[in-house]
Design a protein around this motif. Structure first.
Motif, PDB file in Angstrom:
ATOM      1  N   ALA A  71       0.853  -1.184   0.097  1.00 29.56           N
ATOM      2  CA  ALA A  71       0.033   0.005  -0.007  1.00 29.56           C
ATOM      3  C   ALA A  71       0.818   1.260   0.124  1.00 29.56           C
ATOM      4  O   ALA A  71       0.429   2.096  -0.525  1.00 29.56           O
ATOM      5  N   MET A  72       1.987   1.248   0.639  1.00 32.01           N
ATOM      6  CA  MET A  72       2.734   2.121   0.763  1.00 32.01           C
ATOM      7  C   MET A  72       3.669   2.631  -0.568  1.00 32.01           C
ATOM      8  O   MET A  72       3.551   3.592  -1.301  1.00 32.01           O
ATOM      9  N   ILE A  73       3.858   1.338  -1.071  1.00 27.28           N
ATOM     10  CA  ILE A  73       4.536   1.444  -2.400  1.00 27.28           C
ATOM     11  C   ILE A  73       3.886   1.959  -3.608  1.00 27.28           C
ATOM     12  O   ILE A  73       4.072   2.663  -4.394  1.00 27.28           O
ATOM     13  N   ASP A  74       2.459   1.730  -3.581  1.00 27.77           N
ATOM     14  CA  ASP A  74       1.528   1.887  -4.508  1.00 27.77           C
ATOM     15  C   ASP A  74       1.336   3.527  -4.342  1.00 27.77           C
ATOM     16  O   ASP A  74       1.209   4.192  -5.414  1.00 27.77           O
ATOM     17  N   LEU A  75       1.443   3.980  -3.067  1.00 31.80           N
ATOM     18  CA  LEU A  75       1.224   5.646  -2.939  1.00 31.80           C
ATOM     19  C   LEU A  75       2.383   6.334  -3.479  1.00 31.80           C
ATOM     20  O   LEU A  75       2.504   7.263  -4.243  1.00 31.80           O
ATOM     21  N   LEU A  76       3.655   5.868  -3.045  1.00 29.01           N
ATOM     22  CA  LEU A  76       4.956   6.231  -3.518  1.00 29.01           C
ATOM     23  C   LEU A  76       5.077   6.113  -5.218  1.00 29.01           C
ATOM     24  O   LEU A  76       5.673   7.139  -5.571  1.00 29.01           O
ATOM     25  N   GLU A  77       4.754   5.357  -5.652  1.00 33.50           N
ATOM     26  CA  GLU A  77       4.845   4.846  -7.243  1.00 33.50           C
ATOM     27  C   GLU A  77       3.915   5.932  -7.844  1.00 33.50           C
ATOM     28  O   GLU A  77       4.051   6.595  -8.928  1.00 33.50           O
ATOM     29  N   GLU A  78       2.646   6.196  -7.318  1.00 38.57           N
ATOM     30  CA  GLU A  78       1.582   6.997  -7.790  1.00 38.57           C
ATOM     31  C   GLU A  78       2.104   8.441  -7.819  1.00 38.57           C
ATOM     32  O   GLU A  78       1.698   9.323  -8.744  1.00 38.57           O
ATOM     33  N   HIS A  79       3.006   9.037  -6.984  1.00 38.31           N
ATOM     34  CA  HIS A  79       3.549  10.188  -6.938  1.00 38.31           C
ATOM     35  C   HIS A  79       5.079  10.200  -7.574  1.00 38.31           C
ATOM     36  O   HIS A  79       5.498  11.155  -7.169  1.00 38.31           O
ATOM     37  N   LYS A  80       5.464   9.292  -8.101  1.00 33.87           N
ATOM     38  CA  LYS A  80       6.694   9.049  -8.954  1.00 33.87           C
ATOM     39  C   LYS A  80       7.716   9.564  -8.082  1.00 33.87           C
ATOM     40  O   LYS A  80       8.632  10.227  -8.464  1.00 33.87           O
ATOM     41  N   VAL A  81       7.985   8.876  -6.805  1.00 33.67           N
ATOM     42  CA  VAL A  81       9.015   9.207  -5.991  1.00 33.67           C
ATOM     43  C   VAL A  81      10.109   8.595  -6.329  1.00 33.67           C
ATOM     44  O   VAL A  81      10.451   7.440  -6.722  1.00 33.67           O
ATOM     45  N   ASP A  82      11.475   9.361  -6.286  1.00 32.90           N
ATOM     46  CA  ASP A  82      12.855   8.912  -6.489  1.00 32.90           C
ATOM     47  C   ASP A  82      13.426   8.549  -5.424  1.00 32.90           C
ATOM     48  O   ASP A  82      14.122   7.616  -5.572  1.00 32.90           O
ATOM     49  N   LEU A  83      13.192   9.150  -4.210  1.00 31.59           N
ATOM     50  CA  LEU A  83      13.952   9.061  -3.041  1.00 31.59           C
ATOM     51  C   LEU A  83      12.847   8.899  -1.945  1.00 31.59           C
ATOM     52  O   LEU A  83      12.002   9.626  -1.681  1.00 31.59           O
ATOM     53  N   VAL A  84      13.078   7.811  -1.088  1.00 31.76           N
ATOM     54  CA  VAL A  84      12.189   7.500   0.180  1.00 31.76           C
ATOM     55  C   VAL A  84      13.011   7.804   1.250  1.00 31.76           C
ATOM     56  O   VAL A  84      14.056   7.435   1.527  1.00 31.76           O
ATOM     57  N   VAL A  85      12.386   8.800   2.066  1.00 38.46           N
ATOM     58  CA  VAL A  85      13.163   9.368   3.317  1.00 38.46           C
ATOM     59  C   VAL A  85      12.332   8.909   4.670  1.00 38.46           C
ATOM     60  O   VAL A  85      11.337   9.147   4.863  1.00 38.46           O
ATOM     61  N   MET A  86      13.051   8.008   5.523  1.00 42.07           N
ATOM     62  CA  MET A  86      12.427   7.618   6.705  1.00 42.07           C
ATOM     63  C   MET A  86      12.745   8.772   7.685  1.00 42.07           C
ATOM     64  O   MET A  86      13.899   8.875   8.242  1.00 42.07           O
ATOM     65  N   ALA A  87      11.910   9.441   8.191  1.00 42.70           N
ATOM     66  CA  ALA A  87      11.993  10.465   9.443  1.00 42.70           C
ATOM     67  C   ALA A  87      11.206  10.176  10.631  1.00 42.70           C
ATOM     68  O   ALA A  87       9.995  10.423  10.773  1.00 42.70           O
ATOM     69  N   GLY A  88      11.864   9.291  11.554  1.00 42.64           N
ATOM     70  CA  GLY A  88      11.088   8.757  12.539  1.00 42.64           C
ATOM     71  C   GLY A  88      10.134   7.694  12.020  1.00 42.64           C
ATOM     72  O   GLY A  88       9.203   7.615  13.068  1.00 42.64           O
ATOM     73  N   PHE A  89      10.305   6.794  11.379  1.00 46.09           N
ATOM     74  CA  PHE A  89       9.350   5.702  10.762  1.00 46.09           C
ATOM     75  C   PHE A  89       9.616   4.434  11.672  1.00 46.09           C
ATOM     76  O   PHE A  89      10.963   4.039  11.565  1.00 46.09           O
ATOM     77  N   MET A  90       8.864   4.141  12.579  1.00 45.48           N
ATOM     78  CA  MET A  90       9.317   3.258  13.594  1.00 45.48           C
ATOM     79  C   MET A  90       8.967   1.739  13.221  1.00 45.48           C
ATOM     80  O   MET A  90       8.575   1.102  13.994  1.00 45.48           O
ATOM     81  N   ARG A  91       9.362   1.495  11.958  1.00 47.49           N
ATOM     82  CA  ARG A  91       8.969   0.212  11.580  1.00 47.49           C
ATOM     83  C   ARG A  91      10.345  -0.440  10.580  1.00 47.49           C
ATOM     84  O   ARG A  91      10.784   0.511   9.898  1.00 47.49           O
ATOM     85  N   ILE A  92      10.659  -1.434  10.769  1.00 49.16           N
ATOM     86  CA  ILE A  92      11.686  -2.190   9.973  1.00 49.16           C
ATOM     87  C   ILE A  92      11.175  -2.726   8.673  1.00 49.16           C
ATOM     88  O   ILE A  92      10.008  -3.337   8.415  1.00 49.16           O
ATOM     89  N   LEU A  93      11.673  -2.003   7.574  1.00 47.58           N
ATOM     90  CA  LEU A  93      11.169  -2.437   6.213  1.00 47.58           C
ATOM     91  C   LEU A  93      11.645  -3.765   5.805  1.00 47.58           C
ATOM     92  O   LEU A  93      12.662  -4.225   5.991  1.00 47.58           O
ATOM     93  N   SER A  94      10.875  -4.502   5.359  1.00 44.51           N
ATOM     94  CA  SER A  94      11.013  -5.842   4.644  1.00 44.51           C
ATOM     95  C   SER A  94      11.983  -5.707   3.500  1.00 44.51           C
ATOM     96  O   SER A  94      12.119  -4.978   2.675  1.00 44.51           O
ATOM     97  N   PRO A  95      12.523  -6.812   3.404  1.00 42.07           N
ATOM     98  CA  PRO A  95      13.686  -7.069   2.301  1.00 42.07           C
ATOM     99  C   PRO A  95      12.781  -6.782   0.829  1.00 42.07           C
ATOM    100  O   PRO A  95      13.707  -6.239  -0.212  1.00 42.07           O
ATOM    101  N   TYR A  96      11.559  -7.263   0.689  1.00 40.02           N
ATOM    102  CA  TYR A  96      10.917  -6.779  -0.501  1.00 40.02           C
ATOM    103  C   TYR A  96      10.743  -5.263  -0.701  1.00 40.02           C
ATOM    104  O   TYR A  96      11.103  -4.666  -1.880  1.00 40.02           O
ATOM    105  N   PHE A  97      10.498  -4.427   0.249  1.00 38.93           N
ATOM    106  CA  PHE A  97      10.412  -3.159   0.193  1.00 38.93           C
ATOM    107  C   PHE A  97      11.563  -2.430  -0.220  1.00 38.93           C
ATOM    108  O   PHE A  97      11.921  -1.662  -1.153  1.00 38.93           O
ATOM    109  N   VAL A  98      12.765  -2.928   0.701  1.00 42.55           N
ATOM    110  CA  VAL A  98      14.179  -2.482   0.395  1.00 42.55           C
ATOM    111  C   VAL A  98      14.660  -2.661  -1.145  1.00 42.55           C
ATOM    112  O   VAL A  98      15.236  -2.068  -1.765  1.00 42.55           O
ATOM    113  N   LYS A  99      14.479  -4.004  -1.512  1.00 42.62           N
ATOM    114  CA  LYS A  99      14.853  -4.416  -2.939  1.00 42.62           C
ATOM    115  C   LYS A  99      14.286  -3.365  -3.878  1.00 42.62           C
ATOM    116  O   LYS A  99      14.566  -3.163  -4.945  1.00 42.62           O
ATOM    117  N   HIS A 100      12.932  -3.103  -3.778  1.00 40.85           N
ATOM    118  CA  HIS A 100      12.189  -2.269  -4.465  1.00 40.85           C
ATOM    119  C   HIS A 100      12.813  -0.757  -4.812  1.00 40.85           C
ATOM    120  O   HIS A 100      12.796  -0.570  -5.949  1.00 40.85           O
TER     121      HIS A 100
END
Length: 202
Positions: A71-100
């Motif tokens: 769901a996060m990836i879909d939103l990020l892709e919708e906005h054509k994001v080049d860089l994802v910035v974690m600013a106090g995001f308190m979750r560990i991202l999965s290998p799938y998200f990181v690989k993407h």
């Protein structure tokens, strides 16, 4: 212009430092979307204040972590994001998200990595008795607070420091180096080689 997506869970003070750098003309980038996993995250209020698209995604409505991250990836892709910035995001991202978004996800951590990973890094530093603490901007990978280091900043540890006073001193450095790291990325000056980040001088 660099299109940035921000993931946050709390007050969003690092988000504010990025917004301020953009408004000051220091950082040539545009925050396209702010995503939080907490309905009460103040980062949402900051986004609203500056007319930045924002979304609360409730992880509890998804059957698993993969669906939540998609769901996060879909939103990020919708906005054509080049860089994802974690600013106090308190979750560990999965290998799938990181690989993407390999080498396109930045995180900031309030310690001089690889020391004191995880929660309460400032307290860990005080308990250990270090004389110097600081913060680290790095590319996120599959681990917790691991990944290639981009920038670090140091602060002295005082004898009378508390977790709160040390955290505040470190936070000031976070606000300084996070926009700087994003600027280096926007200028194409970061190269990851053999697990290390090289800063290219243009």
């Amino acid at each position: 212009m660099l299109k940035v997506g921000v993931l946050a869970s709390g007050r969003g003070s690092n988000l504010q430092s990025i917004i301020d750098s953009i408004k000051a003309g220091v950082l040539k980038a545009e925050i396209k979307i702010v995503i939080t996993d907490k309905a009460a995250a103040k980062a949402l209020d900051r986004a609203e204040k500056y007319n930045i698209a924002n979304s609360y995604i409730n992880p509890k409505i998804y059957e698993n972590k993969s669906d939540f991250e998609q769901a996060m990836i879909d939103l990020l892709e919708e906005h054509k994001v080049d860089l994802v910035v974690m600013a106090g995001f308190m979750r560990i991202l999965s290998p799938y998200f990181v690989k993407h978004y390999r080498n396109r996800v930045m995180n900031i951590h309030p310690s001089l990595l690889p020391s004191f990973t995880g929660l309460h890094a400032q307290k860990q530093a005080l308990d250990y008795g270090v004389k110097v603490a600081g913060c680290t901007v790095h590319f996120a990978d599959e681990g917790m607070d691991t990944g290639p280091i981009i920038l670090q900043a140091t602060v002295p540890v005082m004898d009378d420091d508390t977790e709160e006073t040390l955290s505040q001193r470190i936070l000031e450095e976070e606000h300084r180096i996070y926009p700087k790291a994003i600027k280096l990325f926007s200028e194409g000056r970061l190269e990851v080689k053999d697990g290390k980040v090289l800063i290219i001088n243009n």
